[in-house]
Enzyme design. Structure first.
Site, short mmCIF file in Angstrom:
data_model
loop_
_atom_site.label_atom_id
_atom_site.label_comp_id
_atom_site.label_asym_id
_atom_site.label_seq_id
_atom_site.Cartn_x
_atom_site.Cartn_y
_atom_site.Cartn_z
N LEU A 61 -3.39 7.19 -10.04
CA LEU A 61 -2.56 6.49 -11.01
C LEU A 61 -3.46 5.16 -11.26
O LEU A 61 -4.08 4.51 -10.29
CB LEU A 61 -1.15 5.80 -10.43
CG LEU A 61 -0.08 6.92 -9.92
CD1 LEU A 61 1.21 6.12 -9.39
CD2 LEU A 61 0.24 7.66 -11.22
N ASP A 62 -3.58 4.90 -12.46
CA ASP A 62 -4.53 3.88 -12.84
C ASP A 62 -3.96 2.54 -12.36
O ASP A 62 -3.06 2.24 -12.25
CB ASP A 62 -5.11 3.76 -14.25
CG ASP A 62 -3.77 3.64 -15.16
OD1 ASP A 62 -3.19 2.48 -15.11
OD2 ASP A 62 -3.43 4.35 -16.20
N ARG A 63 -5.00 1.55 -12.60
CA ARG A 63 -4.77 0.17 -11.88
C ARG A 63 -3.37 -0.48 -12.41
O ARG A 63 -2.55 -1.18 -11.80
CB ARG A 63 -5.75 -0.89 -12.32
CG ARG A 63 -5.59 -2.26 -11.61
CD ARG A 63 -6.53 -2.92 -12.15
NE ARG A 63 -8.01 -2.64 -11.68
CZ ARG A 63 -8.47 -3.35 -10.56
NH1 ARG A 63 -7.59 -3.98 -9.63
NH2 ARG A 63 -9.66 -2.72 -10.04
#
Length: 236
Positions: free
Chosen positions: A103-105
């Protein structure tokens, strides 16, 4: 347990071999009855105690984390990492505890982690058919044609040559929607909404397969058992 206790504890991330040797010399490693264990011993995982406490799960560990925004799915990066939310020794295990996908930041929600390479591959493989549900808040009002576009199976993302698989969009508000995907491409949800002229302001993954967060607070995590894995693959 097939390996000697010294190596086994080191592989579980409790320290270097030297660290573990010191623990053993200090008598901190015992069996369930309090009998001191030694580095050459080969005993079942379930009976080992460190400072009187049971060990972390053996190899095959699986956990679910509610990843907050601002946290990176990486072992090395600037800022806070998902490993900062777990016991430090988890990052030292051999095999390592890895994120199942990323999951991206700026995306929050359900993240699976495991040291079981075969299970990781099984979950991420397209053959698994595990869908993923995301809740998105958007910068602009939905037009009304997004659901049909996403379900068409013809949508091309910028820079790609293979159309996306059909995806289901449920409108939950003028600027919010729930999107179910059946594949996992790089920044897929954000790029899908960009393709229809909108921008994702916040994104949360609510479900993977049959697993939901079930009240797990941001930053919290829990181990998954066999029943959870059955639910993940739709057998529970």
């Amino acid at each position: 347990m097939k390996v000697k206790l010294l190596r086994y504890l080191a592989n579980l991330g409790y320290g270097t071999r030297r660290d573990v040797e010191w623990m053993l010399r200090e008598g901190r490693v015992t069996d369930a009855d309090g009998e001191v264990l030694y580095g050459d011993d080969k005993v079942p995982h379930a009976v080992i105690r460190l400072d009187g406490q049971p060990l972390d799960p053996p190899p095959g560990l699986v956990l679910m984390l509610n990843k907050p925004t601002g946290v990176t799915c990486s072992t090395k990066d600037h800022g806070q990492l998902v490993y900062d939310l777990l016991p430090e020794r988890f990052a030292l295990r051999d095999p390592v505890v890895s994120t199942v996908g990323r999951l991206d930041r700026d995306t929050s929600g359900l993240l699976l982690m495991t040291d079981d390479g075969q299970l990781l591959h099984r979950i991420t493989s397209p053959k698994s058919g595990l869908d993923k549900v995301y809740e998105a808040t958007l910068a602009q009002d939905l037009r009304g044609d997004e659901a049909a576009t996403f379900a068409s199976g013809t949508l091309l993302l910028e820079g790609e040559h293979k159309p996306l698989l059909p995806a289901e969009l449920e409108v939950t508000g003028p600027r919010s929607a729930r999107l179910t995907l059946h594949e996992g491409r790089y920044h897929q949800v954000r790029r899908m909404f960009a393709a229809v002229g909108n921008h994702v302001e916040s994104l949360h993954r609510a479900r993977v397969g049959g697993l939901e967060l079930d009240g797990l607070a941001p930053g919290q995590w829990r181990y998954l058992d066999a029943a959870d894995i059955d639910r993940l693959f739709g057998r529970g």
